[in-house]
Design a protein around this motif. Sequence first.
Motif, PDB file in Angstrom:
ATOM      1  N   SER A 104       0.828  -1.210   0.000  1.00 50.97           N
ATOM      2  CA  SER A 104       0.000   0.000   0.000  1.00 50.97           C
ATOM      3  C   SER A 104       0.859   1.256   0.000  1.00 50.97           C
ATOM      4  O   SER A 104       0.482   2.291  -0.561  1.00 50.97           O
ATOM      5  CB  SER A 104      -0.942   0.002   1.206  1.00 50.97           C
ATOM      6  N   ASP A 159      -4.888  -3.838  -7.799  1.00 51.81           N
ATOM      7  CA  ASP A 159      -5.622  -4.712  -6.878  1.00 51.81           C
ATOM      8  C   ASP A 159      -5.900  -6.090  -7.475  1.00 51.81           C
ATOM      9  O   ASP A 159      -6.282  -7.013  -6.747  1.00 51.81           O
ATOM     10  CB  ASP A 159      -6.949  -4.065  -6.463  1.00 51.81           C
ATOM     11  N   GLN A 160      -5.729  -6.235  -8.798  1.00 47.15           N
ATOM     12  CA  GLN A 160      -5.984  -7.528  -9.430  1.00 47.15           C
ATOM     13  C   GLN A 160      -4.751  -8.434  -9.450  1.00 47.15           C
ATOM     14  O   GLN A 160      -4.831  -9.589  -9.861  1.00 47.15           O
ATOM     15  CB  GLN A 160      -6.459  -7.317 -10.872  1.00 47.15           C
TER      16      GLN A 160
END
Length: 492
Positions: free
Chosen positions: A69, A124-125
Motif C-alpha cells: 500500500s 488490486d488484481q
Amino acid sequence: MTQLPHAKLYIDGQIRDASDQGMFDVINPWTGEVAGTAADATHQDVDAAIAAARRAFDEGTWSDPAHRSDRVAALTRLRALFEENKDRLIELARKEAGAALAAVGMAHVDNANVGWDDYLAVFDQVTWEKDLGTRDFRGFESHRKVVYEPVGVVAAITPWNVPHYVNVGKVVAALLAGCTVILKPAPDTPGMGAIWGELADQAGLPAGVLNVVFGADPAAAGEQLVSDSRVDLISFTGSTPVGKRIMEVGARTLKRVFLELGGKSAKIVLDDAPNFAMECAQSILVFHAGQGCAVQSRLLVPHSRMEEAKAGLKAAYAGFTEKWGDPDEPTHIMGPVVSQKQMDRVMSYIELGLKEGATLLAGGKARPDKGGGYFIEPTCFVDVNNSMRIAQEEIFGPVLVVIGFDDDADAVRIANESAYGLSGGVVSADEHRAEAMARRIRTGSVSVNGGMCIAGDLPFGGFKGSGMGREWGLAGIEEFLDSKVIAVRKAA
C-alpha cells in the motif's frame, strides 16, 4: 525556442551531475541546434546507481509485502507531480523528441499519464499468492502454495521516440511490483529521464528505489547494466539488433530479459471495406513522422482495387502537403525525425526503394525549407513486392509501402511473411471475416475495423523479432514478478 534546463542524474536519492562533471549537448530536432545540456554519466556513476538499487531492494522495505500500500501511495503522489508538471513534459517532448503539438496531446504525454492511471487501477488484481491445496506424496501430505515476489533490480532501457510513454510503461509497473529500478533513457531524450529523478525526490521515494543515469554514448551505460550480475532483469524497448545484443550479454549472468523491439506491421484493407478509398487514404504514415514501433507501415490492398487505393492515397498525401512541420501549429501531428542520423537512415531507405523498383507515389525528399532540423516529406511507395527490403526492414520514418494481394489467404501470408510481429489491422464490412483473419496473423495486437488494440489496460508486446514479454495492464506488472513454491508437510 527557449533552452531546456540542464538534465541531471539521480543516484541513491541524490540529484547530481556526473562524477567527473562531464556533460553533452541535447539537440533540438526542429532546429538542429543545441536545446540544452545533460550530465554524461561515468562508469562509476552507473556502478553507484546499481549498488543503490541493489541495497534498496535487499535491505529496504520497498519490496516487503507489508508495504504494498505504501508503494501505491508513493506512485500516486508521483503521478500527481507529473500532472502538475505536464507543461514541462510537453516542452521536453517537443524539444527532445521533436513531437508536434497535436502528437504531444496523444502518445507522448496524455496517453502515458492515462496508462499510469490504468496501472494503479489494475494493481488490486495482481495475484500475490495461490493456494494449491494438499496432496499426498508417498504416504504424507503437503500443503502447497505459490507466492509471487518482485524479481529484484530492474534496468529499464528506453528509446527516444515516445520516451515518457515508455518510461511510464516500465518504471511504474516495476515499482508497483516491488522492484527497484535504474532508468537509462536514450541520449537524445535525457530530460525525460531526469524529470523522474527530480519528481521522485519530491514524492518521497526511498533512496535507491529509483535511479536515473544517461550519457552521450548510446550503448555504454546499457552494456554495463546488462552485464552486471547485480541487475536481475532488463526491460528494453528499441531496435531488434540491440535487443539481440542484450540477450547475448544478459545470458552470461542468466538475466531475465523483456524486449519490446521493432515492427513492420501490416494493415489489410479487404475488398468489401466500407469507403474503401477513404480507408486507404487514412493509412498515410505521418503521426510523429512514422517513428513508432507499432505503426502500420505496410498497407495491403487487393490487386483488384489497387488503382482506387492509389488514387485515395495520392489525394490524401496531396492534401497533407502543408499540414505538417510547424512547431507552433496545434493541429500538426508530424514534425521532424529525431536526429541527423535518423534522417540519413530514412533517406537511404527512400533511395533503396527506388533502386528496388518501387514507384514513388508521394514525397521522397528532405525538406530543409521547413527549418534547420531533420525534416522528411511524408512518403509513399506503391508497386512494392513484399520481398523488397523497404517491405521487410523497419524504416522508422514517414514511409508507407503499399503491397497488393490476391485473396484473404494471400493477405495473411504477406502479413506473416515478416521477421516482425508487433501490431496490425484488418478492415472489412464483415466483422467475422476480419476477426478470422486477425486470429491468423502472427502479431501481438490487431485492430479490427479501427478497434483500439493498444491502451494502458491492455498487454502490449510482440511475436518473433518484435520481442518477448508484455508491457502495460495487469500483465505489465506481472512481468516483474517471480513465483516461489512453498510446501509444508502436514503432521500425521
